[in-house]
Design a protein around this motif. Structure first.
Motif, mmCIF file in Angstrom:
data_model
loop_
_atom_site.group_PDB
_atom_site.id
_atom_site.type_symbol
_atom_site.label_atom_id
_atom_site.label_comp_id
_atom_site.label_asym_id
_atom_site.label_seq_id
_atom_site.Cartn_x
_atom_site.Cartn_y
_atom_site.Cartn_z
ATOM 1 N N ARG A 128 25.226 26.528 -6.854
ATOM 2 C CA ARG A 128 23.633 26.496 -7.100
ATOM 3 C C ARG A 128 23.430 26.985 -8.576
ATOM 4 O O ARG A 128 22.482 26.187 -9.241
ATOM 5 C CB ARG A 128 23.236 27.559 -6.280
ATOM 6 C CG ARG A 128 23.249 27.264 -4.778
ATOM 7 C CD ARG A 128 22.371 28.167 -3.890
ATOM 8 N NE ARG A 128 22.691 29.657 -3.934
ATOM 9 C CZ ARG A 128 23.510 30.252 -3.116
ATOM 10 N NH1 ARG A 128 24.203 29.461 -2.163
ATOM 11 N NH2 ARG A 128 23.906 31.554 -3.192
ATOM 12 N N LEU B 263 29.586 29.176 -3.300
ATOM 13 C CA LEU B 263 28.549 28.233 -3.277
ATOM 14 C C LEU B 263 27.134 28.718 -3.924
ATOM 15 O O LEU B 263 26.485 27.973 -4.589
ATOM 16 C CB LEU B 263 27.837 28.723 -1.731
ATOM 17 C CG LEU B 263 28.864 28.044 -0.651
ATOM 18 C CD1 LEU B 263 28.147 28.234 0.529
ATOM 19 C CD2 LEU B 263 29.018 26.701 -0.989
ATOM 20 N N CYS C 271 30.856 19.942 0.934
ATOM 21 C CA CYS C 271 29.983 21.236 1.075
ATOM 22 C C CYS C 271 29.674 21.631 -0.194
ATOM 23 O O CYS C 271 28.341 21.864 -0.234
ATOM 24 C CB CYS C 271 30.810 22.104 2.039
ATOM 25 S SG CYS C 271 29.929 23.996 2.007
ATOM 26 N N GLN D 6 31.762 27.032 3.650
ATOM 27 C CA GLN D 6 30.482 27.880 4.096
ATOM 28 C C GLN D 6 30.603 29.397 3.703
ATOM 29 O O GLN D 6 29.590 29.902 3.798
ATOM 30 C CB GLN D 6 30.162 27.489 5.358
ATOM 31 C CG GLN D 6 29.584 26.021 5.438
ATOM 32 C CD GLN D 6 28.420 25.597 4.970
ATOM 33 O OE1 GLN D 6 27.771 26.332 4.376
ATOM 34 N NE2 GLN D 6 28.061 24.348 4.911
ATOM 35 N N GLU E 266 25.640 21.814 -1.582
ATOM 36 C CA GLU E 266 24.727 23.003 -1.991
ATOM 37 C C GLU E 266 24.230 22.363 -3.334
ATOM 38 O O GLU E 266 23.097 23.054 -3.469
ATOM 39 C CB GLU E 266 25.850 23.858 -2.322
ATOM 40 C CG GLU E 266 25.144 25.417 -2.210
ATOM 41 C CD GLU E 266 24.682 25.976 -1.038
ATOM 42 O OE1 GLU E 266 23.964 26.979 -1.158
ATOM 43 O OE2 GLU E 266 24.978 25.218 -0.002
#
Length: 205
Positions: free
Chosen positions: A170, A166, A18, A160, A22
């Motif tokens: 990024r 996350l 995950c 998530q 991302e």
């Protein structure tokens, strides 16, 4: 530009996956080619220190290490990601990385490296430190983010819900893209840094 992402989790679609996905979304938005290779569920043994790779140009064990080596050679950046097991990275990933870095003779200078670690709770900093050492012994600049490159979760899907983790992924992907592009421009204008003939010593001489 190309980025190779190594997923060291036995669960390809787990929380480590995950985190990497991302990053891939950000790379895609910037026109950077990205490929995830899952090695956490493969049968990969550790390095023997036999030196066969010096003569043959590849590892004596013909497995995922030799399959990934050409991809690494062509990549501008490398991301290595691992779940945390007993406050350290997955042993399969460590065996893979030991052999990948030792058996490949191509120049890794100025390829950008980034490590990502995923844990339920603790051990991220120790695992992060272990993974970054592969880059810093290889003349590879290390990409940073707004926080240490970690995401948290226990069961698949938990990551998530880690909004900060996350966002860190990024930011890492965007910083990595900027750094790779900057290095490419620098190489065009100035070339790679000059290198001295390597000196190798040990503690008895």
């Amino acid at each position: 530009m190309k980025v190779l992402l190594i997923n060291g989790s036995p669960k390809a679609d787990g929380n480590t996956g995950c985190a990497l996905k991302e990053m891939v979304k950000c790379f895609a938005a910037e026109g950077v080619e990205a490929e995830i290779v899952n090695i956490g569920n493969k049968d990969i043994r550790g390095c023997l220190g036999c030196g066969t790779c010096r003569a043959k140009g590849k590892c004596v064990f013909d497995d995922a290490v030799n399959e990934v080596a050409p991809k690494f050679a062509q990549a501008d950046g490398l991301v290595i990601a691992s779940p945390v097991y007993f406050a350290s990275p997955n042993g399969t990933l460590i065996s893979f990385l030991d052999r990948l870095f030792f058996s490949t003779s191509f120049d890794k200078t100025m390829k950008v490296g980034a490590s990502v670690v995923v844990a339920r709770r603790g051990g991220c900093s120790a695992s992060f430190d272990v993974l970054n050492k592969y880059f810093t012994i290889s003349n590879m600049p290390v990409a940073s983010s707004q926080y240490w490159n970690s995401v948290h979760g226990l069961v698949p899907g938990d990551a998530q819900m880690d909004a900060e983790g996350l966002q860190t992924m990024r930011t890492l992907a965007n910083n990595m893209t900027f750094l790779m592009r900057s290095i490419e421009l620098g190489k065009e204008k100035y070339g790679l840094p000059a290198k001295e003939e390597k000196v190798v010593t040990h503690f008895i001489r």
